[in-house]
Structure formats: structure tokens, C-alpha cells
Design a protein around this motif. Structure first.
Motif, PDB file in Angstrom:
ATOM      1  N   PHE A  71       0.788  -1.178  -0.113  1.00 57.11           N
ATOM      2  CA  PHE A  71       0.060  -0.070   0.115  1.00 57.11           C
ATOM      3  C   PHE A  71       1.019   1.301   0.160  1.00 57.11           C
ATOM      4  CE2 PHE A  71      -1.794   2.896   2.435  1.00 57.11           C
ATOM      5  CZ  PHE A  71      -2.390   4.037   1.850  1.00 57.11           C
ATOM      6  N   SER A  72       1.890   1.224   0.893  1.00 54.78           N
ATOM      7  CA  SER A  72       2.749   2.194   1.282  1.00 54.78           C
ATOM      8  C   SER A  72       3.731   2.580  -0.386  1.00 54.78           C
ATOM      9  CB  SER A  72       3.502   2.595   2.552  1.00 54.78           C
ATOM     10  OG  SER A  72       4.533   1.799   2.682  1.00 54.78           O
ATOM     11  N   ILE A  73       3.936   1.554  -0.167  1.00 51.88           N
ATOM     12  CA  ILE A  73       4.912   1.820  -2.235  1.00 51.88           C
ATOM     13  C   ILE A  73       4.666   1.619  -3.251  1.00 51.88           C
ATOM     14  CG2 ILE A  73       7.663   0.977  -2.311  1.00 51.88           C
ATOM     15  CD1 ILE A  73       7.330  -0.114   0.613  1.00 51.88           C
ATOM     16  N   LYS A  74       4.213   1.147  -3.327  1.00 54.90           N
ATOM     17  CA  LYS A  74       3.289   0.502  -4.888  1.00 54.90           C
ATOM     18  C   LYS A  74       1.807   1.625  -4.799  1.00 54.90           C
ATOM     19  CE  LYS A  74       5.909  -3.282  -6.102  1.00 54.90           C
ATOM     20  NZ  LYS A  74       6.068  -4.607  -7.157  1.00 54.90           N
ATOM     21  N   LYS A  75       1.397   1.491  -3.915  1.00 53.22           N
ATOM     22  CA  LYS A  75       0.364   2.903  -4.675  1.00 53.22           C
ATOM     23  C   LYS A  75      -1.025   1.199  -3.634  1.00 53.22           C
ATOM     24  CE  LYS A  75       1.503   6.613  -2.734  1.00 53.22           C
ATOM     25  NZ  LYS A  75       2.719   6.496  -1.516  1.00 53.22           N
ATOM     26  N   TRP A  76      -1.129   0.387  -3.902  1.00 55.52           N
ATOM     27  CA  TRP A  76      -1.912  -0.398  -4.220  1.00 55.52           C
ATOM     28  C   TRP A  76      -3.007  -0.640  -3.592  1.00 55.52           C
ATOM     29  CZ3 TRP A  76       0.511  -5.971  -4.980  1.00 55.52           C
ATOM     30  CH2 TRP A  76       1.397  -5.975  -5.861  1.00 55.52           C
ATOM     31  N   LEU A 111      -5.971   7.446  -2.693  1.00 56.52           N
ATOM     32  CA  LEU A 111      -6.284   6.542  -4.412  1.00 56.52           C
ATOM     33  C   LEU A 111      -6.560   8.512  -4.853  1.00 56.52           C
ATOM     34  CD1 LEU A 111      -8.372   5.430  -5.900  1.00 56.52           C
ATOM     35  CD2 LEU A 111     -10.066   6.187  -4.393  1.00 56.52           C
ATOM     36  N   ASP A 112      -7.008   9.508  -4.406  1.00 59.54           N
ATOM     37  CA  ASP A 112      -7.460  11.307  -4.278  1.00 59.54           C
ATOM     38  C   ASP A 112      -5.351  11.627  -5.248  1.00 59.54           C
ATOM     39  OD1 ASP A 112      -9.358  11.414  -3.629  1.00 59.54           O
ATOM     40  OD2 ASP A 112      -8.439  12.760  -1.962  1.00 59.54           O
ATOM     41  N   ALA A 113      -4.628  11.123  -4.438  1.00 60.79           N
ATOM     42  CA  ALA A 113      -3.776  12.339  -5.202  1.00 60.79           C
ATOM     43  C   ALA A 113      -2.728  10.761  -6.406  1.00 60.79           C
ATOM     44  CB  ALA A 113      -1.991  11.482  -3.833  1.00 60.79           C
ATOM     45  N   LEU A 114      -3.320   9.522  -6.220  1.00 63.25           N
ATOM     46  CA  LEU A 114      -3.270   9.032  -7.405  1.00 63.25           C
ATOM     47  C   LEU A 114      -3.683   9.043  -8.652  1.00 63.25           C
ATOM     48  CD1 LEU A 114      -0.878   6.260  -7.400  1.00 63.25           C
ATOM     49  CD2 LEU A 114      -3.038   4.533  -6.959  1.00 63.25           C
ATOM     50  N   ALA A 115      -4.907   9.571  -8.214  1.00 70.64           N
ATOM     51  CA  ALA A 115      -5.651   9.491  -9.618  1.00 70.64           C
ATOM     52  C   ALA A 115      -5.295  10.946 -10.012  1.00 70.64           C
ATOM     53  CB  ALA A 115      -7.503   9.143  -8.845  1.00 70.64           C
ATOM     54  N   GLU A 116      -5.975  12.280  -8.590  1.00 72.51           N
ATOM     55  CA  GLU A 116      -4.654  12.812  -9.837  1.00 72.51           C
ATOM     56  C   GLU A 116      -3.419  13.582 -10.907  1.00 72.51           C
ATOM     57  OE1 GLU A 116      -6.358  16.387  -9.003  1.00 72.51           O
ATOM     58  OE2 GLU A 116      -7.822  16.012  -7.528  1.00 72.51           O
ATOM     59  N   LYS A 117      -2.480  12.278  -9.799  1.00 70.56           N
ATOM     60  CA  LYS A 117      -0.705  12.346 -10.968  1.00 70.56           C
ATOM     61  C   LYS A 117      -1.773  11.825 -12.178  1.00 70.56           C
ATOM     62  CE  LYS A 117       3.574  10.569  -9.940  1.00 70.56           C
ATOM     63  NZ  LYS A 117       4.528   9.889  -9.556  1.00 70.56           N
ATOM     64  N   ARG A 118      -2.031  10.646 -11.965  1.00 66.44           N
ATOM     65  CA  ARG A 118      -3.124   9.728 -13.378  1.00 66.44           C
ATOM     66  C   ARG A 118      -3.690  10.999 -14.517  1.00 66.44           C
ATOM     67  NH1 ARG A 118       0.287   7.264 -16.835  1.00 66.44           N
ATOM     68  NH2 ARG A 118      -1.172   5.807 -18.074  1.00 66.44           N
ATOM     69  N   ILE A 119      -4.617  11.735 -13.958  1.00 67.72           N
ATOM     70  CA  ILE A 119      -4.985  12.141 -14.997  1.00 67.72           C
ATOM     71  C   ILE A 119      -3.853  13.184 -15.679  1.00 67.72           C
ATOM     72  CG2 ILE A 119      -6.442  13.779 -13.357  1.00 67.72           C
ATOM     73  CD1 ILE A 119      -8.730  12.281 -15.405  1.00 67.72           C
TER      74      ILE A 119
END
Length: 157
Positions: A71-76, A111-119
Motif C-alpha cells: 500500500f505505502s510503496i506501490k500504492k496498491w 487514491l486521491d493523489a494517485l488519481a490526480e497524478k494519473r489524470i
């Protein structure tokens, strides 16, 4: 081809103690390692029991550190973590315990950070294709579909 050396039970025990001390392992990894060392089933059982008794091998501890790390490293997301633990034959109880290691607030903010970065990385102009690319990315990483679709509504009008 490399010559396979034979190990005594004591040598194998010492070797596996180091293997387990270096990083938490699950039973499946330990048994696979012992099979690679060409140990007989009786010796494998004896060594696994020794490792459990001496606390070198602890599936609950393994599951917890695995969940925290992925979770913390790979953001799964939790779905991916659960599937990976199931593939390692971890019990339902230990999987449930492991998921408690992930803080609910951290989970949603990740999840917020991951989605923002990806979009921001998706160059596609068509909003439907943008949504699909973001959804595929997040679902592949194991985020629950209801969370992913809420996020899509929020980020891609």
C-alpha cells in the motif's frame, strides 16, 4: 548446469533462518525455497515447524507487513493486496488482520493523489477515453470499483 549441493537438515535450518530474518516470508515461499534446495518432504515439515516455533516464520506478521508495504510503496488498493495474499495461501483471518494495517484516511487520500497524478499524465482529449484510461489504471492497481467510479465522476466531468 550448476551442480546442486546437498544440505543437511541443520544446514538448511540455518540457511532458512537467515532467509526469514532478512524479510518476512510466507509458508509458501519457505517451502518453495526448501524444494529448490532438494530437501525431502519430512525435512521440509521439520524445518517449517522449527521456523514457526522460533518465530522466524509468522504468517500474520508476513501478511501485515506485506499489506503495509504494497500500500505505502506501490500504492496498491485492497483488492490487489487481497488477491496477492490469497495466491500465497494466506488465511482469510490473516488477510482481514492485514487490511486493518491500512488507515482509512490514508487509503482515500492515496487514491486521491494517485488519481490526480494519473489524470494529469493522460493526454487523451476525449472525456470518455480519459475516464476509461484512468479507470483501467486504478482498477489494475486493485482499487475498489465503487471508489474508482466516484473518483471518475469527480475528476472527469
Amino acid at each position: 548446469m550448476k551442480e546442486q549441493r546437498a544440505y543437511s537438515v541443520e544446514e538448511a535450518k540455518r540457511k532458512l533462518e537467515g532467509y526469514c530474518a532478512y524479510q518476512d516470508r510466507c509458508h509458501k515461499e519457505v517451502v518453495t525455497k526448501l524444494r529448490e534446495m532438494r530437501m525431502i518432504p519430512e525435512a521440509i515439515d521439520q524445518i517449517v515447524v522449527h521456523l514457526i516455533n522460533e518465530n522466524f516464520l509468522n504468517e500474520e506478521r508476513f501478511a501485515q507487513s506485506y499489506a503495509r508495504g504494497k500500500f505505502s510503496i506501490k500504492k496498491w488498493g485492497k483488492r490487489r493486496i487481497v488477491n496477492e495474499l490469497k495466491q500465497r495461501n494466506i488465511s482469510k483471518y490473516n488477510i482481514t488482520t492485514a487490511l486493518k494495517e491500512i488507515d482509512a484516511e490514508d487509503y482515500l487520500s492515496t487514491l486521491d493523489a494517485l488519481a490526480e497524478k494519473r489524470i494529469s499524465q493522460i493526454t487523451e482529449r476525449n472525456p470518455m477515453k480519459r475516464k476509461k484510461k484512468l479507470a483501467d489504471y486504478l482498477l489494475y492497481r486493485g482499487w475498489e470499483s465503487h471508489l474508482v467510479y466516484e473518483k471518475l465522476k469527480e475528476l472527469v466531468p
